[in-house]
Motif scaffolding. Structure first.
Motif, PDB file in Angstrom:
ATOM      1  N   ARG A 267       0.574  -0.989   0.063  1.00  0.00           N
ATOM      2  CA  ARG A 267      -0.011   0.128   0.524  1.00  0.00           C
ATOM      3  C   ARG A 267       0.725   0.916   0.520  1.00  0.00           C
ATOM      4  NH1 ARG A 267      -4.892  -1.468  -0.172  1.00  0.00           N
ATOM      5  NH2 ARG A 267      -5.314  -3.881   0.742  1.00  0.00           N
ATOM      6  N   GLY A 268       0.608   2.225  -1.173  1.00  0.00           N
ATOM      7  CA  GLY A 268       0.695   3.448  -0.346  1.00  0.00           C
ATOM      8  C   GLY A 268       0.262   4.461   0.547  1.00  0.00           C
ATOM      9  N   SER A 269      -0.059   4.415   1.446  1.00  0.00           N
ATOM     10  CA  SER A 269      -0.416   4.894   2.090  1.00  0.00           C
ATOM     11  C   SER A 269      -0.630   3.766   3.785  1.00  0.00           C
ATOM     12  CB  SER A 269      -1.695   5.781   2.498  1.00  0.00           C
ATOM     13  OG  SER A 269      -2.493   6.349   2.924  1.00  0.00           O
ATOM     14  N   SER A 270      -0.631   4.576   4.358  1.00  0.00           N
ATOM     15  CA  SER A 270      -1.374   3.817   5.404  1.00  0.00           C
ATOM     16  C   SER A 270      -2.579   4.122   5.946  1.00  0.00           C
ATOM     17  CB  SER A 270       0.590   3.992   6.982  1.00  0.00           C
ATOM     18  OG  SER A 270       0.561   5.624   7.163  1.00  0.00           O
ATOM     19  N   THR A 271      -2.909   5.157   5.651  1.00  0.00           N
ATOM     20  CA  THR A 271      -3.991   6.351   5.844  1.00  0.00           C
ATOM     21  C   THR A 271      -4.786   5.693   5.362  1.00  0.00           C
ATOM     22  OG1 THR A 271      -3.078   8.065   6.859  1.00  0.00           O
ATOM     23  CG2 THR A 271      -5.422   7.787   6.703  1.00  0.00           C
ATOM     24  N   CYS A 272      -5.040   5.098   3.935  1.00  0.00           N
ATOM     25  CA  CYS A 272      -5.852   4.797   3.209  1.00  0.00           C
ATOM     26  C   CYS A 272      -5.757   3.679   2.265  1.00  0.00           C
ATOM     27  CB  CYS A 272      -6.393   6.346   1.765  1.00  0.00           C
ATOM     28  SG  CYS A 272      -7.856   6.138   0.856  1.00  0.00           S
ATOM     29  N   ALA A 273      -6.780   2.825   2.164  1.00  0.00           N
ATOM     30  CA  ALA A 273      -6.335   1.677   1.255  1.00  0.00           C
ATOM     31  C   ALA A 273      -7.189   1.734   0.313  1.00  0.00           C
ATOM     32  CB  ALA A 273      -6.115   0.870   2.436  1.00  0.00           C
ATOM     33  N   TRP A 274      -6.961   1.069  -0.755  1.00  0.00           N
ATOM     34  CA  TRP A 274      -8.523   0.244  -1.772  1.00  0.00           C
ATOM     35  C   TRP A 274      -9.091  -1.109  -1.906  1.00  0.00           C
ATOM     36  CZ3 TRP A 274      -9.684   4.578  -4.652  1.00  0.00           C
ATOM     37  CH2 TRP A 274      -9.400   5.550  -4.695  1.00  0.00           C
ATOM     38  N   VAL A 275     -10.154  -1.103  -1.756  1.00  0.00           N
ATOM     39  CA  VAL A 275     -10.709  -1.980  -1.809  1.00  0.00           C
ATOM     40  C   VAL A 275     -11.823  -2.839  -3.254  1.00  0.00           C
ATOM     41  CG1 VAL A 275     -12.011  -4.126  -0.452  1.00  0.00           C
ATOM     42  CG2 VAL A 275     -10.489  -2.380   0.997  1.00  0.00           C
ATOM     43  N   ASN A 276     -11.088  -3.543  -3.953  1.00  0.00           N
ATOM     44  CA  ASN A 276     -12.323  -4.066  -4.745  1.00  0.00           C
ATOM     45  C   ASN A 276     -13.262  -4.470  -4.542  1.00  0.00           C
ATOM     46  OD1 ASN A 276      -8.705  -3.360  -5.747  1.00  0.00           O
ATOM     47  ND2 ASN A 276     -10.076  -3.880  -7.727  1.00  0.00           N
TER      48      ASN A 276
ATOM     49  N   MET B 276     -11.931  -5.424   4.652  1.00  0.00           N
ATOM     50  CA  MET B 276     -11.831  -4.640   5.301  1.00  0.00           C
ATOM     51  C   MET B 276     -11.669  -4.562   6.502  1.00  0.00           C
ATOM     52  SD  MET B 276     -15.226  -3.137   3.795  1.00  0.00           S
ATOM     53  CE  MET B 276     -15.424  -1.450   3.661  1.00  0.00           C
ATOM     54  N   VAL B 277     -11.923  -5.540   7.837  1.00  0.00           N
ATOM     55  CA  VAL B 277     -11.636  -6.161   9.249  1.00  0.00           C
ATOM     56  C   VAL B 277     -10.158  -5.790   8.999  1.00  0.00           C
ATOM     57  CG1 VAL B 277     -11.314  -8.169  10.906  1.00  0.00           C
ATOM     58  CG2 VAL B 277     -13.652  -7.149   9.381  1.00  0.00           C
ATOM     59  N   GLU B 278      -9.485  -6.814   8.440  1.00  0.00           N
ATOM     60  CA  GLU B 278      -8.014  -6.830   8.374  1.00  0.00           C
ATOM     61  C   GLU B 278      -6.658  -5.188   8.625  1.00  0.00           C
ATOM     62  OE1 GLU B 278      -6.480  -9.518   5.691  1.00  0.00           O
ATOM     63  OE2 GLU B 278      -7.521 -11.393   6.638  1.00  0.00           O
ATOM     64  N   LEU B 279      -7.984  -4.630   7.307  1.00  0.00           N
ATOM     65  CA  LEU B 279      -7.063  -3.182   7.234  1.00  0.00           C
ATOM     66  C   LEU B 279      -7.203  -2.703   8.327  1.00  0.00           C
ATOM     67  CD1 LEU B 279      -8.212  -2.059   3.594  1.00  0.00           C
ATOM     68  CD2 LEU B 279      -6.100  -2.800   4.489  1.00  0.00           C
ATOM     69  N   ALA B 280      -8.623  -2.438   9.163  1.00  0.00           N
ATOM     70  CA  ALA B 280      -9.142  -1.603  10.210  1.00  0.00           C
ATOM     71  C   ALA B 280      -8.029  -2.167  10.835  1.00  0.00           C
ATOM     72  CB  ALA B 280     -10.302  -2.104  10.980  1.00  0.00           C
ATOM     73  N   ALA B 281      -7.896  -3.780  11.365  1.00  0.00           N
ATOM     74  CA  ALA B 281      -6.720  -3.806  12.807  1.00  0.00           C
ATOM     75  C   ALA B 281      -5.494  -3.653  12.723  1.00  0.00           C
ATOM     76  CB  ALA B 281      -6.633  -5.560  12.913  1.00  0.00           C
ATOM     77  N   ALA B 282      -5.108  -2.944  11.100  1.00  0.00           N
ATOM     78  CA  ALA B 282      -3.784  -3.112  10.878  1.00  0.00           C
ATOM     79  C   ALA B 282      -3.663  -1.034  11.350  1.00  0.00           C
ATOM     80  CB  ALA B 282      -4.075  -3.195   9.067  1.00  0.00           C
ATOM     81  N   GLY B 283      -4.550  -0.628  11.511  1.00  0.00           N
ATOM     82  CA  GLY B 283      -4.565   0.533  10.858  1.00  0.00           C
ATOM     83  C   GLY B 283      -5.236   2.322  10.451  1.00  0.00           C
ATOM     84  N   TYR B 284      -5.635   0.800   9.660  1.00  0.00           N
ATOM     85  CA  TYR B 284      -6.090   2.110   8.305  1.00  0.00           C
ATOM     86  C   TYR B 284      -7.569   2.506   8.768  1.00  0.00           C
ATOM     87  CZ  TYR B 284      -2.593   0.117   4.586  1.00  0.00           C
ATOM     88  OH  TYR B 284      -1.305   0.322   4.740  1.00  0.00           O
ATOM     89  N   ARG B 285      -7.679   4.220   8.606  1.00  0.00           N
ATOM     90  CA  ARG B 285      -8.534   5.003   9.244  1.00  0.00           C
ATOM     91  C   ARG B 285      -9.813   4.930   7.792  1.00  0.00           C
ATOM     92  NH1 ARG B 285      -4.280   8.144  11.659  1.00  0.00           N
ATOM     93  NH2 ARG B 285      -4.958   9.969   9.606  1.00  0.00           N
TER      94      ARG B 285
END
Length: 193
Positions: A134-143, A176-185
């Motif tokens: 991922r290019g950001s530690s805040t935002c993630a893309w989910v297909n 999405m659960v994994e992203l939230a647990a990893a700190g993505y907001r």
């Protein structure tokens, strides 16, 4: 990795970078040191194909001089142009449409075995088990959905990204659960690209 175009290409590039990391290919900031060059293309802008040739040109010259470099053209221009890219720049090792972004690792292994590949045939998109870089530690893309079944007169998506294919709900939820647990907001969803 060079990325042109839309947010979907950014998400695809993140997934492809994750697959390359799984293969032990490390990112370098010095382009002259790259042993694998991936250009993820967009066909929307005028002269998109010409931009591809200007980006690929320096790497093709390196290859002509005997350097060991794999050249990959991915994305919408790759899907649209297919084998034409190889005819114009025979140094390209892999031409792959967007529906193959989840398969870059396997295709690169074929390239490393000396094969030149064009992967643009319609394909069922397999669930991606690799982890995007991922290019950001805040935002993630989910297909959510790949491709589109609509054929709007102004849009190239059905022609270059294929027919609409939805991901399983549980797979989307788990990501999405994994992203939230990893700190993505912030999670951004891609529906039609």
């Amino acid at each position: 990795m060079e990325t042109m175009g839309c947010q979907m290409n950014v998400a695809d590039s993140e997934r492809m970078e994750g697959q390359m990391a799984d293969l032990g290919i490390q990112k370098t900031e010095d382009k002259t040191e790259a042993s694998v060059f991936v250009l993820n293309t967009c066909s929307i802008r005028d002269h998109a194909e010409q931009k591809v040739y200007s980006y690929v040109g320096p790497y093709a010259i390196r290859k002509q001089k005997g350097e060991n470099i794999a050249i990959v053209v991915a994305g919408c221009v790759a899907q649209q142009e297919g084998e034409k890219l190889l005819r114009r720049v025979p140094e390209i090792d892999l031409v792959m449409g967007p529906q193959y972004a989840n398969r870059l690792g396997d295709l690169l292994e074929d390239v490393m075995n000396g094969n030149q590949i064009v992967a643009t045939d319609p394909s069922l998109i397999m669930e991606d088990v690799s982890k995007p870089r991922r290019g950001s530690s805040t935002c993630a893309w989910v297909n959510i959905i790949y491709g589109c079944n609509e054929h709007c007169t102004y849009c190239v998506v059905p022609g270059v990204r294929g027919v609409e294919q939805s991901r399983p709900k549980e797979s989307i939820r788990q990501e999405m659960v994994e992203l939230a647990a990893a700190g993505y907001r912030e999670v951004r969803k891609e529906f039609f690209l």
